[in-house]
Structure formats: structure tokens, C-alpha cells
Design a protein around this motif. Sequence first.
Motif, mmCIF file in Angstrom:
data_model
loop_
_atom_site.group_PDB
_atom_site.id
_atom_site.type_symbol
_atom_site.label_atom_id
_atom_site.label_comp_id
_atom_site.label_asym_id
_atom_site.label_seq_id
_atom_site.Cartn_x
_atom_site.Cartn_y
_atom_site.Cartn_z
ATOM 1 N N PHE A 9 0.737 -1.199 -0.046
ATOM 2 C CA PHE A 9 -0.094 -0.105 0.114
ATOM 3 C C PHE A 9 0.795 1.301 -0.105
ATOM 4 O O PHE A 9 0.662 2.158 -0.761
ATOM 5 C CB PHE A 9 -0.932 -0.003 1.317
ATOM 6 N N SER A 10 1.699 1.230 1.098
ATOM 7 C CA SER A 10 2.928 2.451 1.102
ATOM 8 C C SER A 10 3.313 2.738 -0.330
ATOM 9 O O SER A 10 3.581 3.815 -0.772
ATOM 10 C CB SER A 10 3.876 2.104 1.831
ATOM 11 N N TYR A 11 3.859 1.656 -1.047
ATOM 12 C CA TYR A 11 4.657 1.902 -2.246
ATOM 13 C C TYR A 11 3.800 2.309 -3.395
ATOM 14 O O TYR A 11 4.187 3.356 -4.103
ATOM 15 C CB TYR A 11 5.195 0.252 -2.647
ATOM 16 N N LEU A 44 0.929 4.101 -3.066
ATOM 17 C CA LEU A 44 0.656 5.341 -2.580
ATOM 18 C C LEU A 44 1.446 6.468 -3.032
ATOM 19 O O LEU A 44 1.342 7.355 -3.547
ATOM 20 C CB LEU A 44 0.269 5.375 -1.121
ATOM 21 N N ARG A 45 3.027 6.083 -2.868
ATOM 22 C CA ARG A 45 4.076 6.941 -2.779
ATOM 23 C C ARG A 45 4.198 7.032 -4.515
ATOM 24 O O ARG A 45 4.455 8.134 -4.946
ATOM 25 C CB ARG A 45 5.421 6.257 -2.476
#
Lengths: 226, 226
Positions: free
Chosen positions: A189-191, A193-194
Motif C-alpha cells: 500500500f505504501s509503495y 501510494l508513494r
Amino acid sequence: MKASDQPEFEPASRIEAAEISSAYVRPPQQSRSLAAYKRITSAARDILIENGLDGFALQEVAARAGVSNGALQYRFASKERLLKTVITISLEDVVEKERDMHHDLRKTCASIGEFMPAYISRYWQIMAAFHPIFSSSIDVISGDAYLSALGRSIGMRNEVMAKNTMLSYFSHPTEALIGSVDAVYHLVFSYILREIHFPSGDPGSADVLRRTRALAEMCEARLTSI
Amino acid sequence: MKASDQPEFEPASRIEAAEISSAYVRPPQQSRSLAAYKRITSAARDILIENGLDGFALQEVAARAGVSNGALQYRFASKERLLKTVITISLEDVVEKERDMHHDLRKTCASIGEFMPAYISRYWQIMAAFHPIFSSSIDVISGDAYLSALGRSIGMRNEVMAKNTMLSYFSHPTEALIGSVDAVYHLVFSYILREIHFPSGDPGSADVLRRTRALAEMCEARLTSI
């Protein structure tokens, strides 16, 4: 997985009953009215993406949808209601796409090694498609109790679905595996989103493709090493 | 590592010479003036963090710094110049902290396994400390050629330093290792960025600590598996 890690998806209809009535305009039953409703909300969505919130004007929506200003006013009453209707439709579209994605992936991916890259790629597409609406309307969403709740429930729902799909590839869900599934979900998710908000490079570039492949491999390695 | 993967850090002084003169107010040489300059920029920083850009008023800065409105006006000429000076100082502070971090970590971490969790934790602290300034002033930064260039060069500089430190733990930098170092760097950056902007939980919570530990272990596993 502990019960607290598996929030139940709060059905949109339940929140709707309590809070949505003042903002969201439901699709009409009659087919001619429904066609106009769809033309209007689709034109409004395009204009919101093109112009942002500041350049979102009812007259332009009416012109593009091929309806009179009076008809638009009659159906949606205010710019705010039209806007919130468009955002609600877009959020519900995300729910539907995520459900379809998990349905497809469980059928087509035989192992966690096949699932990981397919999931990253499909989920990225869903988030990228929603991003223009989200970035234009983040203030509207955060200022509206119903839309905020809907957004949160979509996030929780996706988290639960993704974790359950990952766990379905293993016969024995140990505590360690559940912890790794959680970490893997949040890392993916972080990847994404970034890369959507502050891209590290062109999405189709060799660098980004290599990073995405490495992420999928690292996730698979983590889950299968336990 | 190919030369193109190792952008040279563009010294602030070079950009400065070309573009900074109209906005940034340099620290004065004289010690009494320097003390006032520091009080003013420090008060301005605190007020920017507390009130955001809309509530940033020169009178309040003067009052908190214990200088007259006239003296503040004399030194900084305009709100814009004071604001850009505060942002520049904060960005330069990030550079200094990153350099110190890498200096410390290379001395204290004997292996990549020790480096990864320490790096994630220290770099997170640096980004978290800068975040309130960044989120208050993102429009000012993106609208100013010098500040945008400084921000980009800090990002590139950190990327190069972090990759070089990771590579320093290996005697033989193969292409595969260099690719993994790149993926690991971007994964850590994405993770920290997400936890700062859209936290998955309280930073000190067991869930977040477990996710962070898993990330460090996944990075170590990737780098040592090659």
C-alpha cells in the motif's frame, strides 16, 4: 488473525440511511431519467478531474451533459450535492473494482508467487484511476462525515480482502504468517501510494518496473520463508 | 552503480548564487544581530508549524521573538522573505541531519543487518521533524524555483548517501545487488512517507513497530540473498 484485525465492512447502505440523504442524489428508476443522471454525473466527474474543485461549474456540466441548467438544478439542487454524488459514485466504483480484482486473482493465481505481482499491478491501477478524483476532492471528503466514513470503510475492506486472499495460499495461518501478511499488505500500500502521489519515475520505466518486481519478490520471500 | 544512478549533489551555494538572493535573508555576521536573527527565524518556524501559512503573521513573530515590528521589517522586508528564509533554514537542517546520520551509522553499524533498522528509525525521525514545516509550506516550496531545487537536491543527496552506505557493507557490488539496493531504498522511503502522511497506526504502537521490523528484515534478506 485476531478479531480486531478483521474489521467488518460497514455496508454503505447503513451509513447511507443515517447520513447520506442530505447530499447524495440517488439514481432515478425511470430509464430516461437514469440516462440523464448518468450523463450528468459522468460529465461532472470529467470536469472535476480536468478543472479541479475551483473550476467546477454547473453551467459547464449542463452544457457537456446536454441538459438545460434548469434540468440540472431540478435534479441536483446544488453544486455541493452534485459534487458529493460524483464522489460517492467514484468511491463505490472503487469498492466494485476491488471486489472484482480479488475474485479474479483468486481464480487465476495458483500461488502466492503469482498473486503478489498481479495484486500490486491491479491494485495500483485501481488507485491510479481514482487518484484524480481524490486529489481534487480531498477537502470535500474530509469535511463530510459520510464520505470520510465511506473512504475509511473502503480502506479497511480492501485490507481485509487482501489479507484473506494472501492467507488463502497457505494451509496453516501461524501468528508469524499473519504478522508477515500484515507487513506485506502495508508495504504494498505504501509503495503504490508513494508512486501515485510522488512518483520515483515514469510508471512504465525500467527503473520503476524493476522496483515493483523486487517488491513482489520480497513479499513472496517473506511469506514463504515462514 | 552506473554514473547516471549517482547524481552529484548540487551544492546549495551554486543554486543560491543564481536564484536565492531575492528571497533568502542570510544570517548576519555581528553576534548581536545574529542572536536576533536566530530568535526571529526560530519564532517564525514555531508559528508556521502552529498556525500554518494562513495564520502566519509578522506581528506575532515580532512579539514572540522580542523584537519591534520595525526591527523585523528592517531585517526581513516582507512576510514572504521571512517565510522563505525559515524554509531554507529548515531544509539545510535536513541536509545536516542526514549527513550526521550517515556518519554515525557507518561508524556504529557493523553489518547491513544492524544498519537497516537503525537507518529506517533515524531517517524517519528526520522526516517527521521536517514534516510540519513541509506540510505548511508545500505551496511556497513548489512555487519557488530555488526552494524546489533545494528540496530535490536534498532528496537526491539522501538517495545517493543511503545507497552508498548500503553498498559499503558488501565487498562486491554486482548489478543485481545495485538493483536491490535501489529497490530497498525506495521501499524504505515509501514506507516512511506513508507513515508520516497517512499513518497506519500510532508510530509507537506494537502494530507499527512490527511492520517496521518486518520491513528491515525483508530489506536485509533481499540484500544478503544475492
